[in-house]
Design a protein around this motif. Structure first.
Motif, PDB file in Angstrom:
ATOM      1  N   MET A 125      -2.809   8.619   4.405  1.00 54.45           N
ATOM      2  CA  MET A 125      -2.131   9.175   3.228  1.00 54.45           C
ATOM      3  C   MET A 125      -0.922   9.998   3.690  1.00 54.45           C
ATOM      4  O   MET A 125       0.163   9.892   3.120  1.00 54.45           O
ATOM      5  N   GLY A 140       0.861  -1.187   0.000  1.00 54.62           N
ATOM      6  CA  GLY A 140       0.000   0.000   0.000  1.00 54.62           C
ATOM      7  C   GLY A 140       0.891   1.228   0.000  1.00 54.62           C
ATOM      8  O   GLY A 140       2.105   1.141  -0.251  1.00 54.62           O
ATOM      9  N   ILE A 141       0.292   2.370   0.300  1.00 51.42           N
ATOM     10  CA  ILE A 141       1.072   3.617   0.264  1.00 51.42           C
ATOM     11  C   ILE A 141       2.197   3.612   1.300  1.00 51.42           C
ATOM     12  O   ILE A 141       3.278   4.159   1.054  1.00 51.42           O
ATOM     13  N   THR A 155      -5.325   1.412   0.747  1.00 53.26           N
ATOM     14  CA  THR A 155      -4.867   2.493  -0.134  1.00 53.26           C
ATOM     15  C   THR A 155      -5.732   2.576  -1.398  1.00 53.26           C
ATOM     16  O   THR A 155      -5.947   3.663  -1.926  1.00 53.26           O
ATOM     17  N   THR A 166      -9.322   4.179  -0.142  1.00 53.37           N
ATOM     18  CA  THR A 166      -9.278   5.426   0.628  1.00 53.37           C
ATOM     19  C   THR A 166     -10.111   6.496  -0.069  1.00 53.37           C
ATOM     20  O   THR A 166     -10.740   6.256  -1.100  1.00 53.37           O
ATOM     21  N   SER A 174       1.561   7.762   6.240  1.00 52.10           N
ATOM     22  CA  SER A 174       2.415   6.794   5.536  1.00 52.10           C
ATOM     23  C   SER A 174       3.786   7.401   5.259  1.00 52.10           C
ATOM     24  O   SER A 174       4.821   6.726   5.355  1.00 52.10           O
TER      25      SER A 174
END
Ligand SMILES: Cc1cc2nc3c(=O)[nH]c(=O)nc-3n(C[C@H](O)[C@H](O)[C@H](O)COP(=O)(O)OP(=O)(O)OC[C@H]3O[C@@H](n4cnc5c(N)ncnc54)[C@H](O)[C@@H]3O)c2cc1C
Length: 511
Positions: A361, A38-39, A68, A71, A364
């Motif tokens: 977001m 993921g991010i 991710t 989102t 991360s």
């Protein structure tokens, strides 16, 4: 791209599967193994690779498969844990440091986009928060004062970007938005170009660490000097499972008949809150709205959450079409701040980044920076703020595991009467249910062709009972957020093993 549920998200639906350079894992010992595409995993892998570490990122499915891809991709310095909460729980200096860390994150994202030429619709936006009753107004004033103290650029306003009645509103600048899946594809390409290994369909099944981290996966054993879990909660039983609660949140993307899309980001103050923003994807504008959050497995009618969201939006907007609706899982930390750093119990070379609430977001990239600093320099100015070991183990940790083991009912080798179950339980096509049968719980699912499937509802992670998620067609564990497909295969951790299949066939002959 594939995702961890039956619904379609705006981001995952508009991109093909990522095609990495490698399909097998390298045999040599790598510097850092990053688990989770993921991010968090991708931004961390890129930072480390750029810092000269040889990295391998493995992803159980395809990159963007998890949260991710589900989102709503607001890039905020204004956070779910409001600064007044953080000041009262951690002090003003820590709250300022939190603000500094997320502000830097948005700058890093912007600079990645510029440096790697990532076409992901990034735009700076203002954020608006508004109250709708006197209690919320009091709360808003407290939030305003705390934001000022940490340095956020915030002011009172007379207008908000959504056509919703309000009492008082504030505007905070320095926020942003983007297409999260396009962004992580850009990160993945940059990471691979920098020499990093990325392998999809590679699931970590178990791990241990004795100086060297050793991970067993479906593609073989991987050895690494350091290992990072970017999987939300890591597999196995860990203290963090008792420090993070899984939540499900809902989002929809709609087209508006009158084209009056909001220009900026807007948030109300209900609990859970609703939010609005606009994103253009492939030349089409969408209003994205979200909310209706609840603890995972604590709402029997998940489809109804979309209906509520839809009707809430329709009160204020002229909705022409609901183009996408999806839900996804996030993790709420007990004290309001994420856990980024050494994994409790593995304080030498295993790291974790989780508990991001609805701010992953930005968090991360806090993780990417912090973990890279810890691995390359042994320290970071954010180390103690986000230390996963900041909370001491609670008495009863081992009891929890034991208590739950007590509820395990072994179905192994047992076959149940299909006819009897059919006569007792009404389940429509596409539905699932946990039922009691002869004193034992069984998770039943009827597929679209009408066949009944049964699995043991005891989660293979910490032995809680899974619940049916009707909208994403999955079995979700309310305790630590493990999720399984309708026929019991692991979708997302912390479980590593599938749910046990309960044999329903040939029972007429058995009885
Ligand atoms: C509906 C919703 C809206 C949100 N909106 C926002 C927002 O506007 N702004 C914001 O900042 N945050 C938002 N969030 C939170 C944010 O989306 C998440 O915090 C973030 O996406 C988490 O990213 P991640 O990389 O840590 O996890 P994920 O994206 O879930 O990635 C983890 C990956 O690990 C893989 N994995 C798991 N186990 C294994 C294993 N054993 N082996 C190999 N791979 C494994 C999974 O397949 C998955 O792809 C929202 C969350 C939800 C649910």
């Amino acid at each position: 791209m594939l995702r961890d549920g039956a619904n379609k998200s705006l981001w995952q639906e508009t991109l093909p599967l990522y095609q990495p350079k490698h399909k097998i894992v390298p045999e040599k010992i790598v510097d850092v193994l990053i688990v989770g595409g993921g991010i968090t995993g991708l931004s961390t892998a890129l930072e480390l690779q750029k810092a000269g570490k040889e990295c391998l990122l493995i992803e159980a499915h395809n990159i963007g498969f998890g949260t991710t891809g589900g989102t709503t991709a607001h890039l905020n310095t204004f956070l779910d844990s409001t600064y007044d909460q953080v000041i009262s729980d951690f002090g003003e200096k820590s709250a300022q440091l939190v603000f500094q860390s997320v502000k830097e994150s948005i700058e890093t994202i912007k600079s990645n986009i510029e440096q790697y030429n990532i076409d992901c619709g990034f735009e700076h936006k203002d954020g608006y928060l508004y109250s709708q009753n006197p209690d919320q107004t009091k709360e808003l004033e407290k939030i305003f004062d705390a934001c000022k103290k940490v340095g956020l650029d915030i002011s009172y306003v007379n207008e908000i970007p959504v056509p919703i009645p309000f009492e008082k509103g504030v505007k905070f600048s320095g926020q942003a938005q983007f297409h999260p899946a396009k962004y992580i594809y850009g990160l993945a390409e940059a990471y691979e170009k920098a020499g990093g290994f990325l392998v999809q369909n590679c699931k970590l099944e178990s791990y241990e660490s004795n100086g060297l981290a050793e991970a067993r996966t479906n593609l073989g054993v991987i050895r690494a000097r350091k290992m990072i879990f970017a999987t939300h909660i890591p597999p196995g039983i860990n203290l963090l499972h008792f420090r993070c609660a899984p939540y499900r949140s809902y989002a929809i993307a709609v087209k508006l008949a009158d084209g009056k899309y909001p220009e900026h980001l807007a948030y109300d103050m209900y609990e859970p809150y609703h939010y609005y923003r606009t994103q253009e994807v492939n030349g089409q504008k969408y209003l994205i709205a979200g909310g209706e959050d609840h603890k995972t497995g604590h709402n029997e009618n998940t489809e109804f959450c979309f209906a509520k969201l839809d009707s809430y939006i329709s009160k204020y907007y002229d909705v022409e079409e609901v183009s996408f609706k999806w839900s996804s899982e996030y993790f709420e930390p007990t004290d309001g701040l994420p856990y980024i750093g050494h994994l409790p119990g593995f304080t030498d070379n295993v790291y974790v980044a989780t508990g991001f609430s609805g701010n992953g977001m930005t968090y991360s990239h806090v993780a990417a920076r912090l973990l890279t600093d810890l691995i390359t320099k042994g320290q970071s100015e954010y180390k103690s703020l986000y230390d996963p070991n900041r909370i001491k183990p609670v008495a009863g940790f081992s009891n929890f595991v034991k208590e739950n083991v007590d509820v395990v009912k072994e179905f192994i080798g047992k076959r149940l009467s299909k006819e009897k179950i059919e006569s007792l339980v009404e389940i429509a096509k596409g539905e699932g249910k946990v039922v009691k049968y002869e004193g034992e719980s069984i998770a039943l699912y009827r597929d679209e062709r009408g066949s009944l499937h049964a699995v043991n509802p005891v989660c293979t992670h910490a032995k809680c009972i899974v619940q049916w998620n009707g909208t994403e067609k999955s079995w979700d564990c309310p305790c630590h957020g493990a999720r399984y497909t309708a026929d019991g295969r692991v979708l997302t951790g912390p479980a590593s093993k599938d749910l046990e299949i309960v044999e329903l066939k040939d029972l007429v002959k058995v009885e």
